[in-house]
Every structure is written in structure tokens, then in C-alpha cells.
Design a protein around this motif. Structure first.
Motif, PDB file in Angstrom:
ATOM      1  N   SER A 147       0.823  -1.210   0.000  1.00  0.00           N
ATOM      2  CA  SER A 147       0.000   0.000   0.000  1.00  0.00           C
ATOM      3  C   SER A 147       0.852   1.253   0.000  1.00  0.00           C
TER       4      SER A 147
ATOM      5  N   LYS B  90      -7.321   2.079   7.898  1.00  0.00           N
ATOM      6  CA  LYS B  90      -7.386   0.721   7.370  1.00  0.00           C
ATOM      7  C   LYS B  90      -7.452   0.735   5.842  1.00  0.00           C
ATOM      8  N   SER B  91      -8.224   1.675   5.287  1.00  0.00           N
ATOM      9  CA  SER B  91      -8.384   1.658   3.832  1.00  0.00           C
ATOM     10  C   SER B  91      -7.119   2.108   3.131  1.00  0.00           C
TER      11      SER B  91
ATOM     12  N   HIS C 129      -4.072  -0.606   5.055  1.00  0.00           N
ATOM     13  CA  HIS C 129      -4.413  -2.037   5.086  1.00  0.00           C
ATOM     14  C   HIS C 129      -3.824  -2.764   6.279  1.00  0.00           C
TER      15      HIS C 129
END
Lengths: 428, 571
Positions: free
Chosen positions: B219, B272-273, B276
Motif C-alpha cells: 500500500s 485501514k483503507s 491495510h
């Protein structure tokens, strides 16, 4: 010893005398031989299959990802409403680009046409709009240009394909170069104004405005001109200003991919297409006449050096560019989706040889361009180095001979103007 | 002053912590460590996340460089400390960046960095910088797994005024010379997880606790901009700078693409988005571990948080009000339980793509002019949108094979107050041009300079010779009295008024030789020698004479007499 004796022998003197006496008819004969030989070049025995020089471009490994034909038709519907309203179209394009998420800029330009006869205005002005897709994690050092002209000839579907591809590209994160989506008006003048401003060159007669946004060095340009929703085949136009050709790897990749997608491609129209104006039946592309016509057309288009389409001004700056023009809207036409995906699957694939004659005839003339700007071609060695020294080798490099014969034939001052105009020989 | 603006927030946080938490044992030799994450929406909907892990150690830099003086390193990374000590480094700045910071749209960067790798260092007053610099470059390339060895004397510079020390200055002599400074940048360098992993190893808590838990390479590298920074500076421990220690600041700046949701006018992100990974704890070694979110409304678009922050406050960042929400991780996590933190999500509604967001006051952009393989030009545009005159330092560094012609330097709109030019020496030194410019208000200044491309020897071309060569980013350094577009961090207390902007690096193609020619020449010459040499040598050196009649052998004469052989002599 033997050489010296040969030169002094009576027999040689007789031969020399004969040659000198009969030089004019000999010249004409050699010239005609050269022409006949040139006409025989398109035959399969005299040339080689076209191939992609750069080994890193693996055409066979490409996989089509773009499947959004609905967005192409949606954009085409919206674009069809504009008709001749250029300014309205530009404003709408700016809004579309920014909705997609590109950085939108525009450039004004004006040009004074030197000698115009008839009721046309002597000065041309317009506005070009371009959107820049910034590649993530890239430093904007290099860029590609995807151009679609808009003007008198409606390029509705070309613009639609460009917009839907822009939307698709924005969703991907693997770009290494910025992509500039360019919509120009005014034909080649608009493109010339844009590229002059980008490169910082000024051309007398074109007043090009400043570019508010830029990217890095342009590596390649693809120009789309499509005016029907389904096309029969793709005409790939490669000649640039002064007869400069792009790197042939770019051309071969495109033709190869379009074949893979089921859209045959050609460098010039088939003979049938020329004879029956406007009604293009799919030409029998393996016909020798078509190949010969392609060779002759390439020569005829390269020799005057005039720009044929919107990709031509880029070639002057050693930027490899081609125009893909969709041709024909008969019953066997394929949807634009295939062309769109083939235009942008960069790795190549298994290709059929469609116009080998024309490419091989001019292959060596483009070695210059492909070795100085071989972004796609890598280290292109001169032709023939990789061939086995067999009889076929000599045949493959035999393109030089008709030209040599022609040159000899004109040594006696026979028809020099004909020589110059017929042969689009280009020195880079 | 920008450096003072966070004082009251820090004080409040410190008091809050000390009242509620058990005392954290400080490391030995008075080390203190803090970590902070600062997140904000940028003008085009992207989300920027800036991590700052900073360790302050109260060892004097001069003592530090003497190996015997330091017995215990504590939470300071020993590998870096040894490198710094061995090469007598006073200040060290290394950034590894992927992407170009888009100042026009994103505002000024918190930690400016050019694309690629950039390494600059000030050496201690008594050090021999000429000798130490190559060693330092090799050591840093080993430490962070970057290919910094490509830095040699032809790509190292000594800018006179542009890269002054960021931290405390140990000697007055440094103010007048740059003999102790070395700067190098490699725009071609790529950054990947091979650099990221050794960088995380320098963190006291690593990726096991605290903000390091958020690090997931997939990410972090799936973004629009990624910059790793390592900054080692002498640090004033008190106001009058009577006591000087050292400070190590490890920074990571990431810009994520706009977090669009199914509703196109709502942007929503959560930790979290984006990352991750769950954030479950604060680093126990840190005295302060915070996540700060800027909740300013962008053009009337509201930003709302899903959780109540520990603190909210409004700070004045040089003329503009910034609303900050601070989440203190120490208070939100409980060291006895391992319950993950409640998710934090931030959303902004009624958002739309802007065509052209409000620009910051100072902008720089550079591009190439001209095509062809002989002449070329550099053109720089510096825009000053402030209503007052701004004085900037402009630094340009060009490799030696682009031969600059200084007489073609033309500056429009701006006034050149002073100029410092170091010409290039082939294969030894590159061109460096430093200008002090005065930019008039509300103007765009253009600088242009022409160069000629030289031919390199065929062995000097890099692999993939047709790619071209990079010209380093131009650097604009200035001191801004007002900085409405600055991003600032909680733990940052260096003087933010120094602003550095980097332009794009340029990629220029050089005329390349045909690399198959040496092979062709060898083949050709060998063929000629093998085939033609023998014959030509014979032709030119052999003289022929009429052959004398040789006496026949006795046996042959006898055979001829008796009629076995023919009567005529053979020639």
C-alpha cells in the motif's frame, strides 16, 4: 600482374570503346532495368518478413484488458451534438478531462497562411486543449502523446476512443510515463503550434501561445482519426514532414496488434479502394498489385515531403509518431473496441505480414531514424547483419540494386528530373 | 513564528500524558523519541500522510564523533551512529523519493525532496571532506540499500549558499565557505522496498509497535508520491543553544490517490483503507505518539471525523488558520489489553474535481528547449504570486557533457543580485550555477541557458544508452515570512521559514554511437588482413626474374637419351 595485363590488353580496349560509343542506349537500358527491378521488389522472393527489432517488445504476450465499448458509444453520442461548434467542443472537452481527473490546459495559436487562393481566410486561429495524466511515482521526465484532431473533418469517434481510454488509463497505476491527451484544431497547423511551443522552436508565420502545463520529453505519439463507429481496416500513416519515417518498430507493433484483433491494416489503400472512390471494399491484401501500389504510394507521398496527417509535425523533432485512421464502414466493419485495444497494447503479438514489400523497401532508409531514436528498437544493427550468408541474403539486400541501376542510367544525364521526383529517397 | 506554533499543544499533551500514564523509562544518556503521523486532504482530493520519527540525544556532536565517548547507543540506531562518527559528519540528509511533488496542486511539501536519491552532508569543522565524502557515500548506500555508489566527483557539488546547515552550527567558520559541504543527487535512482526495509530497521520500535505497524509495502508503494528521508542534525537542546545534542529524524511522506467512494461527491479514507494494517498500539519507547488530522475545510468542503480526537486545536500557520485534530495513541491504547484501536475514518462531502486549485505563492518549473542532438537549452519559470518582492536562491547543476554557454544565460523579469558559477571539467566536475534572484511581485520570471551536447566515449554510456541522461532538479531556496501553504508537523521544531522547492529533473538524449561498430570494424579489418595482406604483400615486395635453365639431373638425361622421356625439354 594479371590485373595490369587485363587493362592493357586489346580486348579490354575494345570493350571500353564499345561502352563509350553505346553509352546512351546503355543508359536507357539500365534505367529500364532498374524500373523493372523496382517493380519486382514487392514480390515475396525479394524481401523479408517485417519483424520487431527490439527484443524486449514481445508482441505475443499481450493480453487485452480494455473492454469498455459502452463508454466509447456514450462519448460518441455526446460529441455528435457539437457539430461545427469548435469552441463549445473545447469547453466540453476541458470539463470531461477534469472529470476524468487529468490536469487540463489549453493553448491559443494563430497562423498566417502565406499564399491562399479563393475565399478562405488568410489567417487561422484556434485553441488546442490537452489533458495530462500524471503517472504515479514517476518524475515526469518522459511522456507519451495521444492525439486526436478535431476540425472540419469530424473526428467524433476518434475523440470518443481517446476519452474512454483516458478514463481507463486513469484507473491504472502502472504507468511510468505521463500521457498527454491532445485535441488540436486547425489540422496540422494546430499540431505544429503545439509541438513548437513544447520544444521551444519558433516557426515564422505561426504564432503559438505559451503552454501552461508540460510534461517531460515526448517519446512517442499516436494520432487517431476515426469517423465511423465501425471500421473495416486501419490505415496507418507513417510519412512525416520531409519524408521522415518513424521507428518502424512502432509501425510493426501496431499492424501486428491490429491483425491480432481482427482489423487488417494497411499503409495505403488498395488499388480497388483508389479506383472506386469512397467505396472501400476490403482489398485483397496479398495481391502483388496492391503491394506494388503501396510501394509507389509511399514513394509518391514521401517525395514531396508534405504532412499528411496530424502526426507529421512531431517527426521533425525525432519523436516517433503514427496516425491510425479508421477506414470503411461497410458490413464487415469491426467495432472500435478492437482498434482501441490494439492501439494501446504495447507489447506486440504474432503478426501477419500485410505490407512487407513497402516496409522492407524502405527499411534501410529508416535505419537512420531507428538508430538515433530507438526507444522501441534498441540497438538496431544495420540490415543484413543477422542474416545467414545465403542466396536469400543477397536477395534481401537487393533493394539497393534497382536504385544503383537507376543511378547508372542517369549518369549520362538522362532524365534527371524524373529521377528526383520518382524516387523519394530521403537523407536524414 | 512557525517554530513556536506547536508549543502549547505539546505542553498540553505532555501534561496530559504525565498525569495519566506511568512514567516511561527514558533511554540511557537522555534520549527521547517521538513519533507522529500527520494526514491531510490535498487540494485535488488526494490524501497526504507524513510520518515523522524523531530521536533526540543529548550527546554533543563533537563528542559523538569520538568512538570512545559513547558507550551506550540506546534507541539510537548504532549502524547509523557508527557511520556518522567514522566519517566525521556534522549533518547528514538523505532522501529517496519516487515521484515529483506537484507544488502547484499540493502546496509546499513538509519534507522537500527531488525525485530519485539526494544526499548532502556537512562535515565537522576539522574533517577533510574530500577524503570522507566517497566513504560516506559508500557507507550510506550500504546502509539503505541504495545505489549511491554512482556518486563520484563528476556528480558532487559544493553549493555556496543554497544548502546551509539545517541544525545547530558548531563553528563560525562554516558561514563563509562551503568547503565542508557536499551535495549529490541521482534522479535516475529508483526506490523500492529494498530501501524501505533497512530504513524501518532504524526505527526503535520498527514495525512491531507504534506507527510502524501501519507499514505495508504494497500500500505504501501504490501511491502517487513516496519519499523516504533520513535527517541527522545537531540540535539545540535549550533555547539559547547552550547545550547541543543530536537529532535523527526519519520521515516518510506518502500521497495516496483520491479515496473516492461509490458516491462521487464523498471522499472517505480510514487508516485501514489506506494502509491495510490495523494500528493497535503506541510505541512504548516514545514519549509522544500521535496521529494528527487536518480538518480544515477545503473550499467550503467539510471534513468530518468518525472518532472524537484527544485534542483539537487551531493553529496559525503563517497567516492561515488550520484546524488540527490530534489523536494521542498512548491514551487510546491500553498496554494491558491488545484491543485494536477503534477505526478512524475521515470523510469530506460535496467534493468535486477542481480545474485549477489555488496556487501557492512560489512555483518553479523547468523544461528542455530544442530538439536535435547538437544544441539544446534549459528553460526555467519561477512564478511569484505574492504581492511583495521575494528573494530566492536558484541552484542549477548540469553534468559536464552538456556544455553550458554562460553567455547565453538570459533572465527576464527577475533581477540577478549575484551569481556564482563553477565551470565543468570534462569527466571531473560538473557545471554548477547559483544565482541570487529578486523576484518582483505577481510575476513570472524566465531563465534560459543554452548548452551543447558532447560526445561520450562509447564505454561511458550507461546500460540502455538510448534512454538519455538526467539533469538534476533545480533547487529554489528561500525564506518565507508567510507560508499559508506549508504543511507542518507536531514534532517538527526546525525553522520552517526556510522553503526549498525542487523542479522536475530533465531527461536529455545524447548522440549515441552505433554500438555494433567495434564488432564490425574488427571483422572487417581482420578479413582484410587475412585475405588481402598476403596477396598485396607478395605483389608489392616480390620481384620476378627470368628463370635460368636448370641443369637436368643425370637420370633424366639418360632416360631422355634412350627414348623413355620425350625428346623435348620441359619448360
Amino acid at each position: 600482374m594479371k590485373l595490369a595485363s587485363l587493362l592493357e590488353s586489346k580486348r579490354s580496349k575494345k570493350l571500353a570503346g564499345f561502352l563509350i560509343k553505346r553509352r546512351k542506349p546503355l543508359g536507357i537500358l539500365l534505367y529500364l532495368c532498374g524500373l523493372v527491378y523496382l517493380g519486382m521488389l514487392p514480390r515475396d522472393e525479394f524481401n523479408r518478413r517485417s519483424f520487431v527489432d527490439e527484443n524486449a517488445l514481445m508482441v505475443g504476450l499481450v493480453r487485452r484488458e480494455f473492454r469498455d465499448s459502452q463508454s466509447i458509444s456514450d462519448y460518441a453520442e455526446e460529441l455528435a451534438d457539437f457539430g461545427v461548434d469548435q469552441e463549445g467542443l473545447m469547453v466540453w472537452l476541458e470539463a470531461s478531462f477534469s472529470r476524468i481527473g487529468l490536469e487540463v490546459y489549453s493553448q491559443n495559436y494563430s497562423a498566417v497562411l502565406p499564399a491562399v487562393a479563393g475565399p478562405q481566410a488568410a489567417s487561422v486561429s484556434g485553441r488546442s486543449v490537452y489533458g495530462v495524466l500524471r503517472a504515479g511515482r514517476a518524475s515526469s521526465a518522459e511522456s507519451l502523446v495521444f492525439s486526436a484532431p478535431s476540425g472540419e473533418a469530424a473526428n467524433t469517434h476518434g475523440l470518443a476512443v481517446m476519452l474512454s481510454l483516458a478514463k481507463y488509463f486513469k484507473s491504472k497505476n502502472y504507468w511510468a510515463k505521463d500521457i498527454i491527451f491532445l485535441v488540436t484544431t486547425g489540422g496540422e497547423i494546430g499540431v505544429q503550434a503545439w509541438i513548437n511551443s513544447y520544444m521551444g522552436n519558433a516557426v515564422k508565420g505561426i504564432n503559438a501561445g505559451p503552454l501552461p502545463g508540460r510534461s517531460g520529453a515526448i517519446q512517442a505519439v499516436i494520432n487517431l482519426e476515426i469517423d465511423s463507429p465501425k471500421i473495416e481496416y486501419a490505415r496507418i500513416m507513417i510519412e512525416g514532414v520531409n519524408g521522415i519515417l518513424p521507428n518502424l518498430d512502432l509501425v510493426h507493433v501496431l499492424t501486428h496488434l491490429s491483425e491480432m484483433e481482427g482489423i487488417p491494416s494497411a499503409l495505403h489503400m488498395g488499388w480497388e479502394g483508389v479506383r472506386s472512390h469512397g467505396r472501400y471494399s476490403k482489398p485483397d491484401l496479398s495481391d502483388s498489385a496492391h503491394k506494388l501500389y503501396t510501394v509507389a504510394s509511399l514513394m509518391a507521398h514521401q517525395a514531396p515531403g508534405l504532412p499528411l496527417a496530424g502526426h507529421a509535425p512531431f517527426l521533425r523533432h525525432r519523436i516517433d509518431s503514427v496516425t491510425v485512421r479508421g477506414v470503411g464502414s461497410g458490413p464487415t466493419a469491426k467495432p472500435l473496441l478492437n482498434l482501441a485495444s490494439s492501439a494501446f497494447c504495447l507489447p506486440p503479438g504474432p503478426w501477419r505480414v500485410v505490407f512487407e514489400a513497402s516496409t522492407i523497401s524502405w527499411r534501410d532508409s529508416t535505419i537512420q531514424s531507428s538508430s538515433t531514436m530507438p526507444r522501441l528498437a534498441g540497438d538496431s544493427s544495420p540490415s543484413g547483419c543477422s542474416c545467414l550468408p545465403s542466396a536469400s541474403y543477397w536477395l534481401h539486400s537487393c533493394w539497393r540494386y534497382p536504385l544503383l541501376l537507376l543511378w547508372w542510367g542517369t549518369l549520362e544525364n538522362l532524365l534527371p528530373p524524373l529521377y528526383c521526383t520518382f524516387l523519394g529517397w530521403h537523407f536524414t | 513564528m512557525a517554530a513556536r506554533r506547536w508549543d502549547w499543544v505539546q505542553l498540553l499533551t505532555a501534561v496530559f500524558l504525565h498525569l495519566t500514564l506511568p512514567c516511561m523509562c527514558q533511554g540511557r544518556a537522555e534520549q527521547s523519541y517521538s513519533e507522529a503521523l500527520f494526514m491531510k486532504f490535498l487540494a485535488d482530493g488526494r490524501v497526504s500522510a507524513t510520518f515523522d520519527f524523531s530521536t533526540v540525544w543529548s550527546v554533543h556532536p563533537l563528542l559523538f564523533s569520538n568512538p570512545g565517548n559513547v558507550q551506550h547507543y540506546g534507541i539510537f540506531p548504532k549502524s547509523l551512529a557508527e557511520v556518522v562518527a567514522h566519517y566525521h559528519v556534522q549533518e547528514l540528509h538523505l532522501t529517496l523519493t519516487q515521484g515529483q511533488w506537484r507544488t502547484r496542486v499540493w502546496g509546499y511539501p513538509a519534507h522537500p525532496a527531488p525525485p530519485g536519491a539526494e544526499l548532502w552532508a556537512w562535515f565537522l569543522p576539522e574533517a577533510d571532506s574530500e577524503k570522507e565524502w566517497p566513504g560516506l557515500v559508500d557507507a550510506m548506500s550500504g546502509l539503505l540499500g541504495a545505489h549511491l555508489n554512482a556518486i563520484d566527483s563528476a556528480s558532487s557539488f559544493q553549493p555556496l549558499v543554497s544548502f546551509r546547515p539545517n541544525g545547530a552550527i558548531l563553528s563560525k567558520d562554516m558561514s563563509n565557505s562551503s568547503a565542508l559541504l557536499r551535495y549529490a543527487a541521482l534522479p535516475r535512482e529508483t526506490v523500492c522496498t529494498e530501501n524501505f526495509t533497512p530504513w524501518t530497521k532504524l526505527l526503535p520500535c520498527g514495525t512491531a509497535a507504534g506507527l510502524g505497524e501501519l507499514f505495508e509495502a504494497e500500500s505504501l508503494y501504490d501511491c502517487d508520491y513516496h519519499s523516504l528521508g533520513l535527517h541527522f542534525t545537531p540540535h539545540c537542546l535549550d533555547d539559547g543553544c547552550g547545550q547541543v545534542g543530536v537529532r535523527l529524524s526519519l520521515t516518510l511522506t506518502v500521497v495516496f490517490p483520491p479515496p473516492v467512494t461509490s458516491n462521487p461527491s464523498i471522499l472517505e479514507w480510514s487508516l485501514k483503507s489506506l494502509f491495510h494494517r490495523p494500528l493497535t498500539s503506541a510505541c512504548p519507547l516514545a514519549f509522544s505518539s500521535t496521529v494528527t488530522v487536518e480538518t480544515n475545510s477545503i473550499d467550503g468542503v467539510q471534513v468530518s471525523l468518525s472518532q472524537t480526537p484527544s485534542l483539537t486545536g487551531t493553529v496559525e500557520v503563517a497567516g492561515r488558520r488550520r484546524d488540527r485534530a490530534v489523536f494521542d495513541l498512548h491514551s487510546l491504547t491500553n498496554s494491558t489489553t491488545s484491543k485494536p484501536l477503534p477505526p478512524l475514518s475521515v470523510s469530506s462531502s460535496s467534493w468535486a474535481y477542481h480545474i485549477m486549485p489555488e496556487q501557492p505563492e512560489l512555483l518553479v518549473s523547468r523544461h528542455l528547449v530544442g530538439s536535435g542532438h547538437d544544441w539544446g537549452g534549459l528553460a526555467t519559470e519561477i512564478t511569484n504570486s505574492a504581492p511583495h518582492t521575494v528573494e530566492v536562491l536558484y541552484l542549477e547543476m548540469v553534468p559536464w557533457f552538456f556544455r553550458l554557454y554562460l553567455h547565453t544565460l538570459s533572465v527576464s523579469q527577475a533581477t540577478v543580485l549575484s551569481q556564482h558559477y563553477v565551470p565543468a571539467k570534462d569527466r571531473r566536475r560538473a557545471h554548477m550555477l547559483e544565482l541570487r534572484l529578486s523576484l518582483p511581485p505577481l510575476s513570472t520570471s524566465y531563465l534560459s541557458l543554452q548548452f551543447r551536447r558532447a560526445h561520450l566515449k562509447w564505454t561511458e554510456h550507461k546500460p540502455d544508452a538510448h534512454h538519455g541522461f538526467y539533469i538534476n532538479s533545480a533547487v529554489i531556496t528561500t525564506v518565507l515570512s508567510e507560508c499559508p501553504n506549508c504543511t507542518s508537523l507536531a514534532a517538527q521544531d526546525q525553522d520552517l521559514a526556510v522553503l526549498r522547492l525542487y523542479s522536475e529533473p530533465l531527461l536529455v538524449s545524447l548522440p549515441t554511437p552505433d554500438f555494433s561498430m567495434p564488432y564490425n570494424v574488427i571483422c572487417f579489418v581482420c578479413t582484410v588482413i587475412a585475405i588481402a595482406f598476403g596477396s598485396v604483400f607478395n605483389l608489392t615486395t616480390r620481384t620476378l626474374q627470368p628463370a635460368a635453365a636448370a641443369k637436368e639431373k643425370l637420370l633424366t638425361r639418360i632416360l631422355r637419351r634412350i627414348g623413355v622421356l620425350s625428346k623435348q625439354k620441359s619448360d
